[in-house]
Structures are given as structure tokens and as C-alpha cells.
Design a protein around this motif. Sequence first.
Motif, PDB file in Angstrom:
ATOM      1  N   LEU A  20      -1.864  23.495  11.839  1.00 53.63           N
ATOM      2  CA  LEU A  20      -3.320  23.607  11.835  1.00 53.63           C
ATOM      3  C   LEU A  20      -3.812  23.703  13.276  1.00 53.63           C
ATOM      4  O   LEU A  20      -3.041  23.606  14.222  1.00 53.63           O
ATOM      5  N   LEU A  21      -5.116  23.914  13.428  1.00 54.14           N
ATOM      6  CA  LEU A  21      -5.719  24.060  14.747  1.00 54.14           C
ATOM      7  C   LEU A  21      -6.650  22.894  15.039  1.00 54.14           C
ATOM      8  O   LEU A  21      -7.379  22.431  14.161  1.00 54.14           O
ATOM      9  N   ALA A  22      -6.637  22.433  16.295  1.00 55.64           N
ATOM     10  CA  ALA A  22      -7.624  21.457  16.757  1.00 55.64           C
ATOM     11  C   ALA A  22      -8.701  22.222  17.513  1.00 55.64           C
ATOM     12  O   ALA A  22      -8.416  22.925  18.492  1.00 55.64           O
ATOM     13  N   TRP A  23      -9.962  22.079  17.077  1.00 56.50           N
ATOM     14  CA  TRP A  23     -11.056  22.954  17.520  1.00 56.50           C
ATOM     15  C   TRP A  23     -12.089  22.263  18.391  1.00 56.50           C
ATOM     16  O   TRP A  23     -12.564  22.815  19.377  1.00 56.50           O
ATOM     17  N   ALA A  24     -12.495  21.039  18.048  1.00 64.65           N
ATOM     18  CA  ALA A  24     -13.573  20.365  18.766  1.00 64.65           C
ATOM     19  C   ALA A  24     -13.393  18.853  18.625  1.00 64.65           C
ATOM     20  O   ALA A  24     -12.634  18.388  17.771  1.00 64.65           O
ATOM     21  N   TYR A  25     -14.113  18.100  19.485  1.00 61.20           N
ATOM     22  CA  TYR A  25     -14.048  16.643  19.359  1.00 61.20           C
ATOM     23  C   TYR A  25     -15.334  16.022  19.876  1.00 61.20           C
ATOM     24  O   TYR A  25     -15.982  16.534  20.785  1.00 61.20           O
ATOM     25  N   ASP A  26     -15.684  14.876  19.270  1.00 64.30           N
ATOM     26  CA  ASP A  26     -16.934  14.184  19.594  1.00 64.30           C
ATOM     27  C   ASP A  26     -16.790  13.218  20.760  1.00 64.30           C
ATOM     28  O   ASP A  26     -17.794  12.792  21.350  1.00 64.30           O
ATOM     29  N   GLY A  27     -15.587  12.808  21.062  1.00 62.88           N
ATOM     30  CA  GLY A  27     -15.322  11.852  22.128  1.00 62.88           C
ATOM     31  C   GLY A  27     -13.828  11.676  22.263  1.00 62.88           C
ATOM     32  O   GLY A  27     -13.043  12.371  21.605  1.00 62.88           O
ATOM     33  N   VAL A  28     -13.414  10.718  23.114  1.00 59.16           N
ATOM     34  CA  VAL A  28     -11.986  10.542  23.363  1.00 59.16           C
ATOM     35  C   VAL A  28     -11.482   9.153  22.974  1.00 59.16           C
ATOM     36  O   VAL A  28     -10.301   8.847  23.168  1.00 59.16           O
ATOM     37  N   ALA A  29     -12.337   8.321  22.402  1.00 60.02           N
ATOM     38  CA  ALA A  29     -11.890   7.016  21.920  1.00 60.02           C
ATOM     39  C   ALA A  29     -10.992   7.186  20.697  1.00 60.02           C
ATOM     40  O   ALA A  29     -11.014   8.224  20.027  1.00 60.02           O
ATOM     41  N   ASP A  30     -10.194   6.178  20.405  1.00 58.97           N
ATOM     42  CA  ASP A  30      -9.262   6.258  19.278  1.00 58.97           C
ATOM     43  C   ASP A  30      -9.949   6.625  17.971  1.00 58.97           C
ATOM     44  O   ASP A  30      -9.379   7.330  17.135  1.00 58.97           O
ATOM     45  N   ASP A  31     -11.180   6.116  17.780  1.00 58.30           N
ATOM     46  CA  ASP A  31     -11.877   6.364  16.524  1.00 58.30           C
ATOM     47  C   ASP A  31     -12.864   7.534  16.613  1.00 58.30           C
ATOM     48  O   ASP A  31     -13.605   7.800  15.664  1.00 58.30           O
ATOM     49  N   SER A  32     -12.878   8.251  17.740  1.00 52.08           N
ATOM     50  CA  SER A  32     -13.721   9.442  17.838  1.00 52.08           C
ATOM     51  C   SER A  32     -13.173  10.532  16.919  1.00 52.08           C
ATOM     52  O   SER A  32     -11.962  10.601  16.661  1.00 52.08           O
ATOM     53  N   LEU A  33     -14.069  11.401  16.475  1.00 52.59           N
ATOM     54  CA  LEU A  33     -13.684  12.399  15.494  1.00 52.59           C
ATOM     55  C   LEU A  33     -13.318  13.735  16.136  1.00 52.59           C
ATOM     56  O   LEU A  33     -13.970  14.195  17.073  1.00 52.59           O
ATOM     57  N   VAL A  34     -12.267  14.316  15.597  1.00 55.81           N
ATOM     58  CA  VAL A  34     -11.767  15.626  16.005  1.00 55.81           C
ATOM     59  C   VAL A  34     -11.964  16.578  14.827  1.00 55.81           C
ATOM     60  O   VAL A  34     -11.774  16.198  13.672  1.00 55.81           O
ATOM     61  N   THR A  35     -12.366  17.813  15.111  1.00 54.43           N
ATOM     62  CA  THR A  35     -12.523  18.820  14.066  1.00 54.43           C
ATOM     63  C   THR A  35     -11.305  19.732  14.062  1.00 54.43           C
ATOM     64  O   THR A  35     -10.974  20.354  15.086  1.00 54.43           O
ATOM     65  N   LEU A  36     -10.651  19.784  12.924  1.00 54.15           N
ATOM     66  CA  LEU A  36      -9.488  20.636  12.724  1.00 54.15           C
ATOM     67  C   LEU A  36      -9.877  21.851  11.892  1.00 54.15           C
ATOM     68  O   LEU A  36     -10.823  21.796  11.101  1.00 54.15           O
ATOM     69  N   LEU A  37      -9.133  22.938  12.050  1.00 50.93           N
ATOM     70  CA  LEU A  37      -9.303  24.130  11.214  1.00 50.93           C
ATOM     71  C   LEU A  37      -8.050  24.291  10.375  1.00 50.93           C
ATOM     72  O   LEU A  37      -6.936  24.436  10.911  1.00 50.93           O
ATOM     73  N   THR A  38      -8.214  24.269   9.061  1.00 48.16           N
ATOM     74  CA  THR A  38      -7.077  24.391   8.153  1.00 48.16           C
ATOM     75  C   THR A  38      -7.564  24.717   6.762  1.00 48.16           C
ATOM     76  O   THR A  38      -8.683  24.336   6.376  1.00 48.16           O
ATOM     77  N   TRP A  39      -6.740  25.425   6.018  1.00 48.39           N
ATOM     78  CA  TRP A  39      -7.039  25.772   4.625  1.00 48.39           C
ATOM     79  C   TRP A  39      -8.421  26.407   4.457  1.00 48.39           C
ATOM     80  O   TRP A  39      -9.149  26.116   3.511  1.00 48.39           O
ATOM     81  N   GLY A  40      -8.800  27.237   5.403  1.00 48.51           N
ATOM     82  CA  GLY A  40     -10.043  27.982   5.300  1.00 48.51           C
ATOM     83  C   GLY A  40     -11.304  27.180   5.513  1.00 48.51           C
ATOM     84  O   GLY A  40     -12.400  27.638   5.193  1.00 48.51           O
TER      85      GLY A  40
END
Length: 276
Positions: free
Chosen positions: A182-202
Motif C-alpha cells: 500500500l501507499l503512505a500519502w499524508a499524516y497529521d503529526g509525528v506522535a505515536d498516536d498521530s494519524l497517517v493516511t494510506l492509499l489501498t483498495w481504491g
Amino acid sequence: MIARRLGCRPARTRPGQPRLSGLDMMARRAPDRLVRAGIDPAPLMLGNDVLGDCTSAGIGNHIRATAALAGFQVAVGTAQAEAFYAASTGYVPGDPATDRGGVEVDVLTHAARDGYRLAGQTLFPVWGSADADDLNGMRNIMAGMGAAYLGVRLARADQQDGVWDTTTPGDQTPGSWGGHCLLAWAYDGVADDSLVTLLTWGTTQRCTWRWLRSRLMEVHGLAWRQLMPAGGVAPDGRDWDALVAANADYLAGEGGVRAGRPLPEAGRGPCIPFVS
């Protein structure tokens, strides 16, 4: 009900494969946030609901994500993604027994050598690998190369809807579900619990950085000179020249020759389906 299939074989290294660790862009401190709310990467399923072609779908969607960042879009069809899957892994269309996924470095090698063929054009990436435990480097890949091309070991707990996290109830054993690209596209922050946006399955899938740290088995960056706007984005200048040279040396050497053809280890074991 959306069918989702996995198809990333265990991570491999090939002699002389391109590395990103020596590039200037990798030594920088990555942005604390990478917010792309106004940009639609428009990911597509590209057959990953019926085949274990996530390694091919990931490249097709990287093309689309790169184009979206430059303000346009590239048509990538399911038939083209499936044709690349067949060419890069040995899958024989119509023969389920040969639908066994792909080794990411070998799939990337095939793309760099033979291209990713679309209607009316063939696109050739340059690529390199990074250390899976270098999250700052991975963020620099996301910021400078459009998206990071990842191999992850999904756990059964990840079959549940919602944010992927290590705190989700269920079996958290990495790989207990299977391997996926899958692809890692964006992120809200760098803390352990910060959210990352992945691209997968359309679509997009959210996860935490602690989840990524748990699941990552390989990280790669791709760049498409044919899709970059005038002036480009990182890697540029000395970084770009170094990456092009590393790719040329690799393709001319033992690793490129060997990884450029479907390998026996890329064809063992089943592709694991999951329907949600």
C-alpha cells in the motif's frame, strides 16, 4: 461488501538494489505534518479485489498520486494493472494457481526496466529503498516523492473497520492476516498516536504511526520524471542524478538481471482473500 485481497510476498533484498539512505533529502528533518486535504489522489482498486496484485495496484496508484500533486490525472486501467502484475510476477491470467502475489523489489525492478504500460504511454520510475525503522526517512519520501511504497504485515485485528491501531482488540500478530502493498500519502503529526493516511483498495485508510512501526517490513520511494512539473520536487539536482545512476548500475548488474524476471520465491504460497 468490498472484496480485498493481499499479495505482498516477504521482503527481499537484491545485490546492489538502489538505496535512498545516502541522498540529501533523507537527511533532512521531515515536516511535522503533511496535510493534503485539498488534493485527491483518486486511488483505484485496479483488480485488487479479485487478484493478489497489490504490488501492481500500488504502482498504478503511485502514478495517480504523483499526477494529482502536479494538478492533473493519469488514467490507469484495471486491465493494465493486471497485465503488469502478470509480467512482473509470472501470474498467468485465468489461472488462479499462479495468483501468488509479488516481491516488491522485483516488481519495482520490472517497472524500472520495462515500464508500467498504460494506454498510449509507458511510464518508467526510478526507485530506491529505505530502512523500515527510519520513520523520518519515510516521511521525507512521502513529502518529496509523492507517496511511500510500503510492504506491511497485516494482523487479523486489521480486518476490522476503522483506524488501524495496535490497540484494536483481536490478534495483533504482524502477518497473521498476510502481506500487503500500500501507499503512505499524508499524516497529521509525528506522535505515536498521530494519524497517517494510506492509499489501498481504491480508497483511503487511516492508521497510527505506532501501527505502522509494528507492521512495516519494507519502505521504497518512486519518482516519475515524466509526471513531474517543471522544476520538479525532491529528489532533484544531485539527489536525482545519484538515484538515476544507482538505478542504471543496478539494472546492469546481477541484482537487476535476477530480479527482473519472476523468481521461484515470488510464486510460492497462496494469495489470501478477505471480504468485508
